[in-house]
Design an enzyme around this catalytic site. Structure first.
Site, mmCIF file in Angstrom:
data_model
loop_
_atom_site.group_PDB
_atom_site.id
_atom_site.type_symbol
_atom_site.label_atom_id
_atom_site.label_comp_id
_atom_site.label_asym_id
_atom_site.label_seq_id
_atom_site.Cartn_x
_atom_site.Cartn_y
_atom_site.Cartn_z
ATOM 1 N N TRP A 185 0.858 -1.182 0.000
ATOM 2 C CA TRP A 185 0.000 0.000 0.000
ATOM 3 C C TRP A 185 0.890 1.226 0.000
ATOM 4 C CZ3 TRP A 185 -0.194 4.047 3.547
ATOM 5 C CH2 TRP A 185 -1.170 5.014 3.272
ATOM 6 N N GLU A 226 -3.018 -3.004 -2.613
ATOM 7 C CA GLU A 226 -4.129 -2.435 -1.850
ATOM 8 C C GLU A 226 -4.472 -1.030 -2.317
ATOM 9 O OE1 GLU A 226 -5.226 -1.287 2.815
ATOM 10 O OE2 GLU A 226 -3.322 -2.249 2.308
ATOM 11 N N LYS A 228 -7.019 2.602 -2.275
ATOM 12 C CA LYS A 228 -7.692 3.496 -1.340
ATOM 13 C C LYS A 228 -8.401 4.570 -2.134
ATOM 14 C CE LYS A 228 -6.997 5.636 3.173
ATOM 15 N NZ LYS A 228 -6.035 5.912 4.254
ATOM 16 N N ASP A 259 -9.882 -3.295 1.513
ATOM 17 C CA ASP A 259 -9.918 -2.789 2.881
ATOM 18 C C ASP A 259 -11.294 -2.171 3.126
ATOM 19 O OD1 ASP A 259 -9.716 -0.765 5.066
ATOM 20 O OD2 ASP A 259 -7.624 -1.401 5.105
ATOM 21 N N HIS A 262 -11.575 1.676 2.891
ATOM 22 C CA HIS A 262 -10.909 2.392 1.803
ATOM 23 C C HIS A 262 -11.822 2.757 0.638
ATOM 24 C CE1 HIS A 262 -6.432 1.350 2.788
ATOM 25 N NE2 HIS A 262 -7.070 1.931 3.788
ATOM 26 N N HIS A 286 -8.740 -6.623 4.393
ATOM 27 C CA HIS A 286 -8.365 -5.882 5.586
ATOM 28 C C HIS A 286 -9.667 -5.493 6.270
ATOM 29 C CE1 HIS A 286 -3.944 -4.478 4.871
ATOM 30 N NE2 HIS A 286 -4.071 -5.772 4.986
ATOM 31 N N ASP A 294 -12.360 8.729 8.942
ATOM 32 C CA ASP A 294 -11.366 7.856 9.556
ATOM 33 C C ASP A 294 -11.756 6.408 9.271
ATOM 34 O OD1 ASP A 294 -9.614 6.474 11.112
ATOM 35 O OD2 ASP A 294 -9.863 7.693 12.887
ATOM 36 N N ASP A 296 -10.225 3.484 10.218
ATOM 37 C CA ASP A 296 -9.562 2.399 10.955
ATOM 38 C C ASP A 296 -10.002 2.290 12.406
ATOM 39 O OD1 ASP A 296 -7.737 1.354 8.890
ATOM 40 O OD2 ASP A 296 -6.911 3.373 8.947
ATOM 41 N N ASP A 326 -7.020 -4.401 10.240
ATOM 42 C CA ASP A 326 -6.293 -3.153 10.052
ATOM 43 C C ASP A 326 -7.049 -2.024 10.727
ATOM 44 O OD1 ASP A 326 -4.698 -1.093 9.307
ATOM 45 O OD2 ASP A 326 -5.030 -1.263 7.154
#
Length: 420
Positions: A185, A226, A228, A259, A262, A286, A294, A296, A326
């Site tokens: 990533w 990965e 985003k 993810d 993402h 992920h 945000d 995560d 993650d």
């Protein structure tokens, strides 16, 4: 094991057996699943190679809860405590900055020897290791670009770092007898609208071709890429978009990492799994929890986690999917964050396995959507919690919230003594 747990389990088994579900077999399947638990929750993504370097690449950790790991030994101790409260045998996901070495080494010169203590520890613990090049929090990524950088020298630095990371991943897989997933990533992108979207992607494609030029034994190492949608500092344009990496992964037979945090807030990865599975040999997940800007937050047993698990189970995708976590949260006990997130991921998978999939599929094929909806809703309140309690007790880990007392004790005896 307390008799009440066994009795509840036996009663639950009868209810599920009436619908053709062999609960004992389900628990065997669950025990075979390995979750890759990310090391960076334990120290707020600081690592040990460039510990004084500020976090960059759109990464920000909020909170100042006491007890963050300061050394590799402390981090491994925290991981051991977390794993002692989680059923099953799993993996640890390392970033390159977590090298355990006294040598001052640059990222483009890392070698397996710099991670040997992690390998020996993993052997003793019976764990696998996954790996990630660290393309952020470095002076050569200070302008927000790495593998797509317009400066050939800086771009080559990151290419060499990713090549070295693949070699380390292959070493992990060979030594531990468990395939290492090495995931790339990068934070590359623009805060405002660029004039040229194509050139950075051309450079990234060329850089990745060089990174992956050496063929590695897939039994030892699998490569993943990965994407985003955006990041802090790259709100307008991210070089490694989903479309870019999906195309690159399909063309070059790489795992495509999805993810959960993402994508656009109204977009979910559970709806992508079945489509992507038709064209790839493997997927990397992920598992995270997005919340506005945000991405995560600690994984909770929410609707999307349940949907992801349902897709993996009902689509028979567990064999080709690598599941990792993650998230990073410094506002709560970091060991507890690992335990909550990993146990929730396993709970969601268990609940998905305890559903009469074939009966639901037959009802759907017959156009009997009434039965499909009725059974789906009724099974939401079937006693999967009794099965989970039994699985935890059988695995020798605390049942229900009993694990929290152990974390609090560890906090008092270990974490709070670390100081700031």
């Amino acid at each position: 094991m307390p008799s009440v747990i066994e009795n509840s389990y036996e009663e639950a088994k009868k209810l599920y057996a009436a619908h053709g579900i062999d609960v004992d077999r389900v628990l065997e399947q669950l025990a075979a699943i390995k979750i890759s638990m990310h090391c960076w929750q334990g120290d707020d993504v600081r690592g040990f190679l460039n510990r004084d370097q500020d976090l960059t690449g759109g990464i920000s950790v909020t909170g100042n809860y006491p007890g963050a790991a300061r050394t590799p030994e402390e981090l491994r101790s925290d991981l051991e405590k977390a794993f002692s409260l989680i059923p099953g045998k799993h993996k640890v996901n390392l970033h390159a900055i977590y090298a355990d070495t006294e040598e001052k080494v640059e990222l483009d010169r890392i070698e397996p020897k710099h991670y040997e203590k992690w390998v020996e520890w993993a052997k003793v613990q019976g764990l696998g290791l996954d790996f990630n090049p660290t393309c952020f929090s470095h002076e050569k990524s200070s302008d927000g670009f790495t593998l797509s950088h317009s400066d050939p020298a800086i771009r080559q630095f990151w290419i060499d770092h990713c090549k070295a990371s693949r070699s380390i991943g292959a070493y992990f897989g060979e030594q531990l007898g468990q395939t290492c997933v090495t995931n790339i990533w990068i934070p590359d992108g623009f805060k405002d609208v660029p004039v040229d979207r194509l050139a950075p992607r051309r450079r990234l494609k060329s850089a990745l071709d060089e990174v992956f030029a050496e063929e590695l034994n897939p039994a030892h190492n699998l490569d993943a890429v990965e994407s985003k949608l955006f990041g802090l500092g790259s709100e307008a344009y991210v070089v490694g978009s989903h479309e870019f990496y999906m195309g690159y992964g399909l063309q070059n037979n790489k795992l495509i990492c999805l993810d959960a945090g993402h994508f656009h807030p109204t977009e979910v990865i559970s709806n992508k799994l079945s489509a992507l599975s038709l064209f790839v040999e493997g997927i990397l997940l992920h598992v995270s929890r997005p919340m506005r800007w945000d991405s995560d937050h600690v994984v909770t047993l929410d609707d999307e986690l349940l949907e992801i698990s349902k897709e993996l189970v009902q689509g028979d995708l567990l064999g080709k999917t690598h599941i990792g976590l993650d998230f990073f949260d410094a506002s709560i006990n970091r060991v507890a964050a690992w335990v909550i997130g990993t146990r929730n991921t396993l709970k969601a998978l268990l609940r998905a396995m305890l559903v009469p999939v074939e009966a639901l599929r037959q009802a759907e094929l017959a156009g009997d959507y009434t039965t499909r909806l009725a059974l789906t809703e009724e099974f939401k309140t079937y006693p999967f919690g009794a099965v989970w309690d039994y699985y935890c007790a059988k695995s020798g880990v605390p049942v229900r919230e009993d694990w929290l007392a152990e974390v609090k004790s560890y906090e008092r005896d270990v974490l709070l003594k670390r100081g700031v």
